[in-house]
Design an enzyme around this catalytic site. Structure first.
Site, PDB file in Angstrom:
ATOM      1  N   SER A 113       0.819  -1.217   0.000  1.00 12.76           N
ATOM      2  CA  SER A 113       0.000   0.000   0.000  1.00 12.76           C
ATOM      3  C   SER A 113       0.850   1.264   0.000  1.00 12.76           C
ATOM      4  O   SER A 113       1.664   1.467  -0.892  1.00 12.76           O
ATOM      5  CB  SER A 113      -0.953  -0.057   1.193  1.00 12.76           C
ATOM      6  OG  SER A 113      -1.876   0.982   1.114  1.00 12.76           O
ATOM      7  N   HIS A 114       0.679   2.084   1.030  1.00  8.90           N
ATOM      8  CA  HIS A 114       1.354   3.379   1.072  1.00  8.90           C
ATOM      9  C   HIS A 114       2.721   3.305   1.728  1.00  8.90           C
ATOM     10  O   HIS A 114       3.398   4.316   1.840  1.00  8.90           O
ATOM     11  CB  HIS A 114       0.476   4.342   1.868  1.00  8.90           C
ATOM     12  CG  HIS A 114       0.082   3.733   3.174  1.00  8.90           C
ATOM     13  ND1 HIS A 114      -0.950   2.822   3.257  1.00  8.90           N
ATOM     14  CD2 HIS A 114       0.615   3.827   4.397  1.00  8.90           C
ATOM     15  CE1 HIS A 114      -1.030   2.402   4.514  1.00  8.90           C
ATOM     16  NE2 HIS A 114      -0.103   2.987   5.224  1.00  8.90           N
ATOM     17  N   ASP A 277      -2.867   6.560  -3.131  1.00 11.64           N
ATOM     18  CA  ASP A 277      -1.685   5.995  -2.467  1.00 11.64           C
ATOM     19  C   ASP A 277      -0.936   5.006  -3.356  1.00 11.64           C
ATOM     20  O   ASP A 277      -1.227   4.878  -4.550  1.00 11.64           O
ATOM     21  CB  ASP A 277      -2.083   5.330  -1.150  1.00 11.64           C
ATOM     22  CG  ASP A 277      -2.821   4.024  -1.377  1.00 11.64           C
ATOM     23  OD1 ASP A 277      -3.508   3.915  -2.409  1.00 11.64           O
ATOM     24  OD2 ASP A 277      -2.708   3.116  -0.530  1.00 11.64           O
ATOM     25  N   ASP A 279      -0.867   1.803  -3.936  1.00 11.84           N
ATOM     26  CA  ASP A 279      -1.564   0.790  -4.732  1.00 11.84           C
ATOM     27  C   ASP A 279      -2.927   1.262  -5.228  1.00 11.84           C
ATOM     28  O   ASP A 279      -3.697   0.472  -5.782  1.00 11.84           O
ATOM     29  CB  ASP A 279      -1.719  -0.506  -3.936  1.00 11.84           C
ATOM     30  CG  ASP A 279      -2.538  -0.317  -2.679  1.00 11.84           C
ATOM     31  OD1 ASP A 279      -2.492   0.781  -2.097  1.00 11.84           O
ATOM     32  OD2 ASP A 279      -3.236  -1.268  -2.271  1.00 11.84           O
ATOM     33  N   ASP A 281      -5.713   2.466  -3.683  1.00  8.07           N
ATOM     34  CA  ASP A 281      -7.011   2.264  -3.042  1.00  8.07           C
ATOM     35  C   ASP A 281      -7.396   3.396  -2.095  1.00  8.07           C
ATOM     36  O   ASP A 281      -8.554   3.513  -1.725  1.00  8.07           O
ATOM     37  CB  ASP A 281      -7.107   0.889  -2.353  1.00  8.07           C
ATOM     38  CG  ASP A 281      -6.027   0.659  -1.327  1.00  8.07           C
ATOM     39  OD1 ASP A 281      -5.165   1.543  -1.151  1.00  8.07           O
ATOM     40  OD2 ASP A 281      -6.033  -0.421  -0.702  1.00  8.07           O
ATOM     41  N   ARG A 282      -6.440   4.229  -1.715  1.00  7.10           N
ATOM     42  CA  ARG A 282      -6.779   5.344  -0.813  1.00  7.10           C
ATOM     43  C   ARG A 282      -6.987   6.629  -1.599  1.00  7.10           C
ATOM     44  O   ARG A 282      -6.515   6.742  -2.737  1.00  7.10           O
ATOM     45  CB  ARG A 282      -5.656   5.578   0.193  1.00  7.10           C
ATOM     46  CG  ARG A 282      -5.496   4.451   1.166  1.00  7.10           C
ATOM     47  CD  ARG A 282      -4.484   4.797   2.235  1.00  7.10           C
ATOM     48  NE  ARG A 282      -4.468   3.730   3.220  1.00  7.10           N
ATOM     49  CZ  ARG A 282      -3.946   3.816   4.419  1.00  7.10           C
ATOM     50  NH1 ARG A 282      -3.363   4.932   4.801  1.00  7.10           N
ATOM     51  NH2 ARG A 282      -3.982   2.804   5.257  1.00  7.10           N
ATOM     52  N   LYS A 376     -11.315  -0.816  -1.422  1.00  7.75           N
ATOM     53  CA  LYS A 376     -11.535   0.618  -1.487  1.00  7.75           C
ATOM     54  C   LYS A 376     -10.904   1.115  -2.776  1.00  7.75           C
ATOM     55  O   LYS A 376     -10.064   0.433  -3.360  1.00  7.75           O
ATOM     56  CB  LYS A 376     -10.966   1.317  -0.259  1.00  7.75           C
ATOM     57  CG  LYS A 376      -9.515   1.009   0.080  1.00  7.75           C
ATOM     58  CD  LYS A 376      -9.164   1.672   1.403  1.00  7.75           C
ATOM     59  CE  LYS A 376      -7.754   1.327   1.840  1.00  7.75           C
ATOM     60  NZ  LYS A 376      -7.737   0.185   2.778  1.00  7.75           N
TER      61      LYS A 376
END
Ligand code: G1P
Ligand code: ZN
Length: 543
Positions: A113-114, A277, A279, A281-282, A376
């Site tokens: 992710s982030h 972010d 990947d 999703d944010r 998300k």
């Protein structure tokens, strides 16, 4: 090509956390570490033989190496079909969509992710099931259990796949399709949102900046926002995904997206600012001089969903993670739809979405999404906001202020204490749990305690129970303080403290958040005895 059986010994640290297995790249690079985990996944899902698997990641360092290993293992074990994003790239929501659209049996998403990327930074891997969502706890626990006993894995002895060549190829007996990572996802967005109205908005001189933070959303945002919606070239900044994310920390919040935030809070600000972010999703949503909290964003989207083609029929319900502010609950109440409070992590939304109980869901941690995928979705949220701006003909700030006037404002903040010694962090939680005894009915910081507990959740669809999901201190006026330990970190412990207060009076909607919550923030420090217990005067990150 021969199938090799490689002997290995189990690792004892392969329990997936809030969102898959995340470790330092150096840990993943140990001989057999990744392969053992992948074998544990395959074993936990009764093998991969005859199945279709989607494969892709956020492009961070080790992404391509991992894809080659996983592809060869899948092929060695009878996988029928591999669908891989070109260059090994698929944003998390795009991977979720591809799994659903192609009727795949599941997918492996490579991302931390982030978290920062690079040889000395983080890597991650997560298994998603056929509905496109993260595997539920039952499966992640089975993966963990298997990882502790595994003593061999099977892998094809072959040359690397050419991940750049779009089209069909094969790996042993396994059909491999390399797909454009953006196309299917962009089609889906075109069905959900009014692209013509957004295009007209840009044609009329509306300006925005989207910060892809040198991570996976660059190609998606360029294709959709610049090419299809007609935003000016250069609207998408930091648009090229880099293996080390440019040395940055691609977490779209006020601290880490500082370049974008600086621009949006300056006199040369465009009308709208957004970021996603590592990947994809944010999301973070900004207006000129204006930050939308993710909790408010969820509530605003829920209240305005009927403005978009995809949600014109209205929403069935809303779900939010427990620490997320209760702003969405008020909207659900007004709309007369279901509202669910789940533990932290997207995997808890899957059953509610599958059962048609909710349409929108969100978390305070810059995550919003809907039943269009089972993750998300950062860019989706940005397009949703663009659609609202285009159809309501109001600025971000006007939309949010109007929302507060109608529903009241939930002042909300999260304080993170990072890199805390894990045993000290645990001790804080134990101490807090002890303090909860007999607290109900007492007065703290001028408020009466209505409940004090350790949040547990019973899934209304399958009845599964998740306990130990965060310590809640709730007051009669709806204010809350929540404490929990992060499940995504790779070093030490991160203590998260979530603080919220509801303010119905529009005359009091202009306060600075930290000031509006000052007494509760002080109480939160005091209850947790944070200055003594972890020797910190202030949080590392405030969102
Ligand atoms: C964090 C967020 C959580 C989110 C997860 C994955 O998990 O708090 O809402 O679902 O990242 O993006 P945590 O580190 O708190 O366990
Ligand atoms: Zn992410």
């Amino acid at each position: 090509m021969t199938i090799q059986t490689i002997h290995s010994t189990p690792f004892d640290d392969q329990r997936p956390g809030t969102s898959g297995l995340r470790k330092k790249v150096r840990v993943f690079e140990q001989p057999h570490y990744l392969a053992n985990f992948v074998q544990a996944v395959f074993d936990a899902i009764d093998g991969i033989a005859g199945k279709t698997l989607v494969l892709g990641g956020d492009g961070r360092f080790f992404n391509d190496t991992a894809i080659q290993i996983i592809a060869r293992m899948a092929a060695a074990q009878g996988c029928a079909r591999l669908i891989i994003g070109q260059g090994g790239i698929l944003s998390t929501p795009a991977a979720s969509h591809v799994i659903r659209k192609r009727g795949a049996d599941g997918g492996l998403i490579l991302s931390a992710s982030h978290n920062p990327a690079g040889p000395e930074e983080d890597f991650g891997i997560k298994y998603n099931i056929a509905n496109g969502g993260p595997a539920p706890e039952k499966i992640t626990e089975a993966i963990y259990a298997r990882s502790r006993t595994i003593n061999s894995y099977r892998i094809l002895d072959s040359v690397d796949l050419d991940l750049m060549q779009i089209g069909n190829t094969a790996l042993g007996g396994c059909a491999v399709e390399i797909i454009d990572p953006v196309a299917d996802y962009a089609d889906l967005m075109r069905h959900l949102f009014d692209f013509a109205a957004i295009r007209a908005l840009f044609d009329g001189g509306f300006t925005m900046r989207f910060d892809a933070m040198n991570a996976v959303t660059g190609p998606y945002a360029k294709a959709i926002i610049e090419d299809q919606l007609g935003a000016l070239p250069g609207t998408v900044m930091n648009a090229v995904p880099l293996p080390d994310f440019g040395g940055g920390h691609p977490d779209p919040n006020l601290v880490h997206a500082e370049e974008l935030v600086g621009l949006m809070f300056s006199s040369s600000s465009p009308s709208f600012g957004a970021a996603s972010d590592g990947d994809g999703d944010r999301n973070m949503i900004l207006g000129h001089n204006f930050f939308v909290t993710p909790s408010d964003s969820l509530a605003v989207l829920a209240a305005n969903a009927h403005h978009t083609p995809g949600y014109r029929q209205g929403i069935r319900g809303v779900a939010r993670s427990m620490p997320t502010s209760q702003a969405a609950d008020r909207v659900a109440d007004t709309l007369g739809v279901e509202c669910h409070e789940t533990p932290t992590g997207w995997k808890f939304f899957g059953n509610l979405l599958d059962a048609g109980k909710v349409t929108l869901c969100g978390e305070e941690s810059f995550g919003t999404g809907s039943d269009h995928v089972r993750e998300k979705d950062g860019l989706w949220a940005v397009l949703f906001w663009l659609n609202l701006i285009a159809s309501r003909r109001e600025s971000v700030e006007q939309i949010v202020r109007g929302h507060w006037r109608r529903f009241g404002r939930n002042y909300y903040t999260r304080h993170d204490y990072e890199g805390v010694d894990a045993s000290l962090a645990k001790a804080v939680m134990t101490q807090l749990k002890d303090r909860q005894n007999g607290l109900v009915g007492q007065t703290l910081a001028g408020g009466t305690v209505a409940y004090a507990d350790d949040f547990s959740y019973t899934d209304p669809v399958d009845g599964s129970v998740s306990t130990g999901q965060g310590l809640r201190f709730g007051f009669e006026d709806g204010s809350r303080i929540v404490y929990r330990l992060s499940g995504t970190g790779t070093v030490g412990a991160t203590l998260r403290v979530y603080i919220e207060r509801y303010e119905p009076d529009p005359e009091r909607h202009d306060l600075d958040t930290q000031s509006a919550l000052a007494d509760l923030i002080e109480l939160a420090d005091e209850l947790g005895d944070l200055r003594n217990a972890i020797a910190r005067d202030q949080p590392d990150v405030i969102t």
